[in-house]
Design a protein around this motif. Structure first.
Motif, PDB file in Angstrom:
ATOM      1  N   GLN A 186       8.942   7.110   3.704  1.00  0.00           N
ATOM      2  CA  GLN A 186       8.045   6.617   4.757  1.00  0.00           C
ATOM      3  C   GLN A 186       7.240   5.390   4.350  1.00  0.00           C
ATOM      4  OE1 GLN A 186       5.673   9.904   6.207  1.00  0.00           O
ATOM      5  NE2 GLN A 186       7.456  11.032   6.963  1.00  0.00           N
ATOM      6  N   THR A 187       7.095   5.147   3.050  1.00  0.00           N
ATOM      7  CA  THR A 187       6.301   3.990   2.616  1.00  0.00           C
ATOM      8  C   THR A 187       7.103   2.976   1.810  1.00  0.00           C
ATOM      9  OG1 THR A 187       5.574   4.916   0.486  1.00  0.00           O
ATOM     10  CG2 THR A 187       4.298   5.521   2.451  1.00  0.00           C
ATOM     11  N   GLY A 188       8.254   3.411   1.300  1.00  0.00           N
ATOM     12  CA  GLY A 188       9.043   2.527   0.460  1.00  0.00           C
ATOM     13  C   GLY A 188       8.528   2.429  -0.961  1.00  0.00           C
ATOM     14  N   LYS A 189       7.539   3.271  -1.293  1.00  0.00           N
ATOM     15  CA  LYS A 189       6.946   3.251  -2.628  1.00  0.00           C
ATOM     16  C   LYS A 189       6.923   4.654  -3.214  1.00  0.00           C
ATOM     17  CE  LYS A 189       3.944  -0.705  -1.641  1.00  0.00           C
ATOM     18  NZ  LYS A 189       2.552  -1.197  -1.579  1.00  0.00           N
ATOM     19  N   THR A 190       6.971   4.732  -4.529  1.00  0.00           N
ATOM     20  CA  THR A 190       6.872   6.020  -5.197  1.00  0.00           C
ATOM     21  C   THR A 190       5.412   6.452  -5.259  1.00  0.00           C
ATOM     22  OG1 THR A 190       6.576   5.061  -7.400  1.00  0.00           O
ATOM     23  CG2 THR A 190       8.853   5.406  -6.638  1.00  0.00           C
ATOM     24  N   PHE A 191       5.197   7.712  -5.609  1.00  0.00           N
ATOM     25  CA  PHE A 191       3.835   8.212  -5.766  1.00  0.00           C
ATOM     26  C   PHE A 191       3.078   7.394  -6.804  1.00  0.00           C
ATOM     27  CE2 PHE A 191       1.041  10.843  -8.415  1.00  0.00           C
ATOM     28  CZ  PHE A 191       0.067  11.178  -7.482  1.00  0.00           C
ATOM     29  N   SER A 192       3.716   7.124  -7.918  1.00  0.00           N
ATOM     30  CA  SER A 192       3.069   6.365  -8.991  1.00  0.00           C
ATOM     31  C   SER A 192       2.686   4.964  -8.527  1.00  0.00           C
ATOM     32  CB  SER A 192       3.980   6.280 -10.212  1.00  0.00           C
ATOM     33  OG  SER A 192       4.214   7.567 -10.753  1.00  0.00           O
ATOM     34  N   GLU A 193       3.554   4.337  -7.745  1.00  0.00           N
ATOM     35  CA  GLU A 193       3.268   2.992  -7.236  1.00  0.00           C
ATOM     36  C   GLU A 193       2.090   3.012  -6.262  1.00  0.00           C
ATOM     37  OE1 GLU A 193       7.724   0.940  -7.450  1.00  0.00           O
ATOM     38  OE2 GLU A 193       7.115   2.093  -5.665  1.00  0.00           O
ATOM     39  N   LEU A 194       2.031   4.030  -5.406  1.00  0.00           N
ATOM     40  CA  LEU A 194       0.924   4.153  -4.454  1.00  0.00           C
ATOM     41  C   LEU A 194      -0.393   4.415  -5.181  1.00  0.00           C
ATOM     42  CD1 LEU A 194       2.688   6.306  -1.708  1.00  0.00           C
ATOM     43  CD2 LEU A 194       1.894   3.949  -1.439  1.00  0.00           C
TER      44      LEU A 194
END
Length: 313
Positions: free
Chosen positions: A254-262
């Motif tokens: 849904q965001t195109g990012k991993t948890f770590s990146e967010l």
């Protein structure tokens, strides 16, 4: 038994406020008629408790170099800010919270007595002692830091508490303590003011409407914003009763990012604001953002921005 300390303290602080000769700062202003109040307390004071008292109260339009919290303890009063030519009525039991340099005026003109209890806080004290607790709410976090990046921000908070008794009790304790100051008065006021702002944060969150039909990823990101110390995907997944792998998959989809990146993005955005807007040390900011080791924060910041946090600050 009647508590005579409170009415005595209110009278004393009310008389002191009425007689105060305000000092002004020599700062640029949008109008030559505007005044900017300097910190009115002593050099060793971080917190001041003030009382406006009387049937007629008029404080001309001004700015101030500190944070303030005004509570309508008895009766209603009018407040004016520059924001959209805003004129509001602060009713008994409500508060008005203002930023440094935000334009503000208050008035009351009637037959009944008005009592306003004000809490004034130095900027550096606010950032070190109180901002870490308030930073869990993204909107509050940005509200309190906005005037440091936008010198003449005109935002304010007008709030009514569901349980006004707790707020009144805290303020009464502050009034009595400040009216008869002792060597440890500032140390006593600090936790009282911290509790007050925790109640502000709670009520502010209650008063903010929650978005309808919010996606799972939006809920997780909002939770991460509200709990900057929650750095484990496992713990966050448990909060939403899902497996960590599922949360990770949804976030990426849904965001195109991993948890770590967010998580890194949230931390670095806050770090940038804190470095530009406060005098907090890099080590203090690292701790606020959940880094146990400042060296890890230095490395993450350098990788993200391409420069060291000391150069940005």
């Amino acid at each position: 038994m009647e508590n005579k300390a409170l009415p005595f303290a209110i009278e004393k602080l009310g008389a002191a406020f009425a007689a105060r000769d305000w000092a002004y700062l020599d700062v640029p202003s949008g109008s030559p008629k505007e005044k900017t109040y300097a910190w009115p307390g002593g050099e060793n004071e971080e917190i001041m408790i003030c009382v406006h008292k009387g049937p007629r109260i008029q404080e001309l339009f001004h700015r101030q170099d500190f944070f303030f919290f005004n509570f309508a303890y008895k009766g209603d009063y009018g407040a004016i800010s520059y924001r959209y030519d805003n004129h509001i009525t602060v009713r008994e039991g409500e508060c008005y919270i203002g930023q440094p340099h935000a334009g503000y005026a208050l008035y009351a003109d009637g037959e009944d007595e008005i009592i306003i209890v004000g809490v004034l806080i130095r900027k550096d004290t606010f950032f070190r002692a109180f901002l870490p607790t308030l930073s869990a709410d993204e909107k509050l976090f940005r509200f309190f830091l906005d005037p440091q990046t936008n010198e003449y921000s005109e935002e304010f908070i007008h709030l009514r508490f569901d349980d006004g008794l707790c707020v009144r009790t805290l303020l009464e304790m502050m009034v009595v303590e400040y009216a008869q100051p002792q060597s440890d008065t500032q140390a006593i006021l600090r936790p009282l003011v911290l509790t007050l702002f925790m109640l502000v944060a709670r009520q502010y969150k209650k008063s903010a409407p929650q978005p309808k039909d919010e996606s799972l990823s939006a809920k997780v990101i909002r939770y991460m914003n509200e709990h900057p110390d929650a750095t484990s995907l496992k713990d966050i997944a448990a909060q939403f009763s899902y497996h960590p792998n599922y949360i990770s998959s949804v976030l990426h989809k849904q965001t195109g990012k991993t948890f770590s990146e967010l998580l890194l993005q949230q931390r670095m955005e806050r770090a940038e604001i804190l470095l530009k807007a406060t005098d907090l040390s890099v080590e203090e900011i690292a701790a606020m953002l959940g880094y146990n080791d400042a060296s890890n924060f230095y490395k993450a910041f350098k990788d993200y921005f391409g420069t060291s946090p000391r150069k940005l600050g």
